[in-house]
Write a protein that holds these residues in place. Sequence first.
Motif, PDB file in Angstrom:
ATOM      1  N   ARG A 172       0.466  -1.214  -0.142  1.00 54.15           N
ATOM      2  CA  ARG A 172       0.035  -0.056  -0.080  1.00 54.15           C
ATOM      3  C   ARG A 172       0.964   1.444   0.093  1.00 54.15           C
ATOM      4  O   ARG A 172       1.771   1.307   0.671  1.00 54.15           O
ATOM      5  CB  ARG A 172      -0.729  -0.010   1.278  1.00 54.15           C
ATOM      6  CG  ARG A 172      -2.040  -0.563   1.094  1.00 54.15           C
ATOM      7  CD  ARG A 172      -3.084  -0.360   2.096  1.00 54.15           C
ATOM      8  NE  ARG A 172      -3.157  -1.252   3.345  1.00 54.15           N
ATOM      9  CZ  ARG A 172      -3.730  -1.160   4.317  1.00 54.15           C
ATOM     10  NH1 ARG A 172      -4.350   0.168   4.626  1.00 54.15           N
ATOM     11  NH2 ARG A 172      -3.852  -2.034   5.236  1.00 54.15           N
ATOM     12  N   PRO A 173       0.355   2.197  -0.748  1.00 53.03           N
ATOM     13  CA  PRO A 173       1.168   3.469  -0.577  1.00 53.03           C
ATOM     14  C   PRO A 173       1.164   4.167   0.881  1.00 53.03           C
ATOM     15  O   PRO A 173       0.064   3.972   1.597  1.00 53.03           O
ATOM     16  CB  PRO A 173       0.488   4.384  -1.696  1.00 53.03           C
ATOM     17  CG  PRO A 173      -0.871   3.889  -2.009  1.00 53.03           C
ATOM     18  CD  PRO A 173      -0.594   2.547  -1.694  1.00 53.03           C
ATOM     19  N   GLN A 174       2.061   4.969   1.172  1.00 57.86           N
ATOM     20  CA  GLN A 174       2.062   5.429   2.413  1.00 57.86           C
ATOM     21  C   GLN A 174       1.016   6.726   2.754  1.00 57.86           C
ATOM     22  O   GLN A 174       0.671   7.247   1.582  1.00 57.86           O
ATOM     23  CB  GLN A 174       3.561   6.478   2.479  1.00 57.86           C
ATOM     24  CG  GLN A 174       3.969   6.423   3.920  1.00 57.86           C
ATOM     25  CD  GLN A 174       5.339   6.653   4.046  1.00 57.86           C
ATOM     26  OE1 GLN A 174       5.774   7.501   3.237  1.00 57.86           O
ATOM     27  NE2 GLN A 174       5.898   6.567   5.241  1.00 57.86           N
ATOM     28  N   LEU A 175       0.264   6.629   3.467  1.00 62.30           N
ATOM     29  CA  LEU A 175      -0.815   7.623   4.090  1.00 62.30           C
ATOM     30  C   LEU A 175      -0.150   9.227   4.196  1.00 62.30           C
ATOM     31  O   LEU A 175       0.593   9.273   4.926  1.00 62.30           O
ATOM     32  CB  LEU A 175      -1.622   7.146   5.044  1.00 62.30           C
ATOM     33  CG  LEU A 175      -2.897   7.942   5.402  1.00 62.30           C
ATOM     34  CD1 LEU A 175      -3.755   7.842   4.374  1.00 62.30           C
ATOM     35  CD2 LEU A 175      -3.488   7.550   6.870  1.00 62.30           C
ATOM     36  N   THR A 176      -0.501   9.959   3.448  1.00 56.53           N
ATOM     37  CA  THR A 176      -0.092  11.175   3.555  1.00 56.53           C
ATOM     38  C   THR A 176      -1.127  12.067   4.211  1.00 56.53           C
ATOM     39  O   THR A 176      -2.201  11.755   4.549  1.00 56.53           O
ATOM     40  CB  THR A 176       0.156  11.881   2.022  1.00 56.53           C
ATOM     41  OG1 THR A 176      -1.049  11.950   1.448  1.00 56.53           O
ATOM     42  CG2 THR A 176       1.025  11.157   1.012  1.00 56.53           C
TER      43      THR A 176
END
Length: 62
Positions: A16-20
């Motif tokens: 999963r992409p990192q949560l910004t």
Amino acid sequence: MGEHNEDQEYSSEPARPQLTMARARELTAGLREAMDDVRRSVAVLAAPRTAPSCRPPLRLIL
């Protein structure tokens, strides 16, 4: 045939992409809107009904 490697367990899903912060704010706003919708629905369902069709029928004594 029954062999299992630890690497196989994690390779089936992409990371999963990192949560910004921007994405977290967007998700939080969406959750708040959903909760507001739930509150409105509950308020409508909990409101006393005054329409004649919502009143219980009166029993006639014969």
